[in-house]
Design a protein around this motif. Structure first.
Motif, mmCIF file in Angstrom:
data_model
loop_
_atom_site.group_PDB
_atom_site.id
_atom_site.type_symbol
_atom_site.label_atom_id
_atom_site.label_comp_id
_atom_site.label_asym_id
_atom_site.label_seq_id
_atom_site.Cartn_x
_atom_site.Cartn_y
_atom_site.Cartn_z
ATOM 1 N N GLY A 131 -32.047 -2.169 -2.415
ATOM 2 C CA GLY A 131 -32.274 -2.274 -0.982
ATOM 3 C C GLY A 131 -31.932 -3.649 -0.467
ATOM 4 N N PHE A 152 -30.613 -0.562 10.222
ATOM 5 C CA PHE A 152 -31.256 0.574 9.573
ATOM 6 C C PHE A 152 -30.253 1.668 9.211
ATOM 7 C CE2 PHE A 152 -33.937 -1.420 12.794
ATOM 8 C CZ PHE A 152 -34.909 -1.976 11.974
ATOM 9 N N ILE A 155 -28.475 1.010 5.918
ATOM 10 C CA ILE A 155 -29.360 1.244 4.773
ATOM 11 C C ILE A 155 -29.515 2.741 4.527
ATOM 12 C CG2 ILE A 155 -31.751 1.030 3.991
ATOM 13 C CD1 ILE A 155 -31.835 -1.705 5.364
ATOM 14 N N TYR A 161 -33.311 0.851 0.432
ATOM 15 C CA TYR A 161 -34.645 0.519 0.925
ATOM 16 C C TYR A 161 -34.602 -0.613 1.943
ATOM 17 C CZ TYR A 161 -36.201 2.975 -3.328
ATOM 18 O OH TYR A 161 -36.415 3.908 -4.319
ATOM 19 N N PHE A 162 -35.447 -0.482 2.945
ATOM 20 C CA PHE A 162 -35.680 -1.541 3.923
ATOM 21 C C PHE A 162 -36.964 -2.251 3.503
ATOM 22 C CE2 PHE A 162 -37.712 -2.856 8.009
ATOM 23 C CZ PHE A 162 -36.746 -3.743 8.443
ATOM 24 N N LEU A 190 -36.266 6.851 6.336
ATOM 25 C CA LEU A 190 -36.028 5.499 5.837
ATOM 26 C C LEU A 190 -37.138 5.098 4.869
ATOM 27 C CD1 LEU A 190 -34.370 2.797 6.150
ATOM 28 C CD2 LEU A 190 -36.055 2.161 7.911
ATOM 29 N N ILE A 192 -39.308 2.425 3.334
ATOM 30 C CA ILE A 192 -39.763 1.093 3.735
ATOM 31 C C ILE A 192 -40.699 0.552 2.658
ATOM 32 C CG2 ILE A 192 -41.051 -0.220 5.478
ATOM 33 C CD1 ILE A 192 -40.293 2.012 7.493
#
Length: 315
Positions: A131, A152, A155, A161-162, A190, A192
């Motif tokens: 990420g 975003f 990604i 991964y954020f 997403l 996180i």
């Protein structure tokens, strides 16, 4: 493996750091200038960034490997961050030899789209990192602005991964939890990752009484079920709040996570080496494993290794 509750459990350090050369920056422009005996200069300020025995301000993989042997870590998530400076070539040099033991992330600049795209391509496409990691307020950006949604989207394209550090203070760019919750709503797919339990103002003595900010942080799971946390760096926060070992806020935070149904999203991590100014490595381990009688065996296994193995190593 760590031997806990009469059984061997997978043990993963979910938030460690190493570097060959300290050459990072903080707060967008201020360089981190290594001095000696663990001190660094950031802007006009000199701080004790590392324990004084780290005389050359370097924390190489060999030191972390020794802690792995002493404490029984099976795997390590080596997170990179702007204040240390990118360590891509260095980390790749040892990750390539033990790809099943280490993972890492890239550190982009979300303020510069072209630079961001280049970093995403390098770190996610070429190096296959897990990420990208962001620092608020170190390199702040407006998460909700339409022109910044590429952060975003790139990604998500790569199923990466954020990872975001929400900030350790009370400045204008610290703890942008409302914006992050909105991002969780916009992008429910997403993944996180929030280091340090989102920090959640746990350095504030008043917050340690209620942990209301932590409860708000954990509420992000109401909007996105792909959110994970690590409990690294808590001794530094607790020390600022006036607590001493075993730092009651650590136990209290894990209790809140259990009460809110989030305990299986929490991973043990240390934030070494900077956390070693506040405690020893073993104390950081002991503050968790010796004070979690309120967790079931399965919850303990997830906390100390299984969740990190699933999230970071795909097992």
């Amino acid at each position: 493996m760590i031997h806990l509750r009469g059984k061997d459990m997978l043990f993963i350090e979910a938030h460690g750091h190493v570097w060959e050369k300290l050459h990072g920056r903080r707060f967008d422009t201020d360089r981190v200038i290594p001095l000696e005996n663990g001190k660094v200069q950031i802007g006009e300020k000199v701080i004790q960034f590392l324990p004084p025995e780290v005389r050359d301000d370097v924390f190489p993989i060999e030191v972390l490997k020794t802690y792995e042997q002493l404490l029984g870590f099976d795997k390590v998530v080596v997170l990179q961050t702007p204040c240390y400076g990118e360590q891509y070539e260095y980390i790749n040099s040892f990750m390539s030899k033990e790809p099943d033991r280490y993972v890492t992330v890239g550190i982009p600049n979300p303020q510069d789209k072209q630079s961001y795209m280049e970093t995403a391509a390098l770190c996610l496409d070429r190096y296959k990192y897990k990420g990208l990691k962001f620092e608020s307020p170190d390199i702040p950006f407006d998460m909700l602005a339409s022109e910044n949604q590429f952060v975003f989207e790139e990604i998500l394209k790569r199923n990466a991964y954020f990872v975001i550090d929400l900030g350790w203070g009370d400045g204008p760019y610290d703890y942008p939890i409302d914006d992050l919750i909105e991002i969780a709503k916009r992008y429910p797919d997403l993944t996180i990752v929030l280091p340090h339990l989102g920090i959640s103002k746990m350095w504030d003595p008043e917050e340690t009484k209620t942990l209301n900010s932590l409860k708000k942080t954990l509420s992000i799971l109401e909007h996105n079920t792909n959110v994970y946390f690590d409990c690294s760096g808590i001794p530094m926060l607790a020390t600022k709040a006036g607590q001493e070992y075993p730092w009651p806020v650590m136990t209290d935070a894990l209790k809140v996570a259990k009460q809110m149904g989030a305990i299986d999203r929490v991973m043990w991590g240390s934030d070494a080496p900077t956390v070693l100014v506040a405690c020893t490595y073993k104390q950081h381990v002991d503050a968790v494993v010796n004070y979690i009688d309120f967790l079931s065996d399965d919850e303990v296994e997830n906390l100390v290794g299984k969740t990190a193995d699933k999230v970071w190593f795909g097992n």
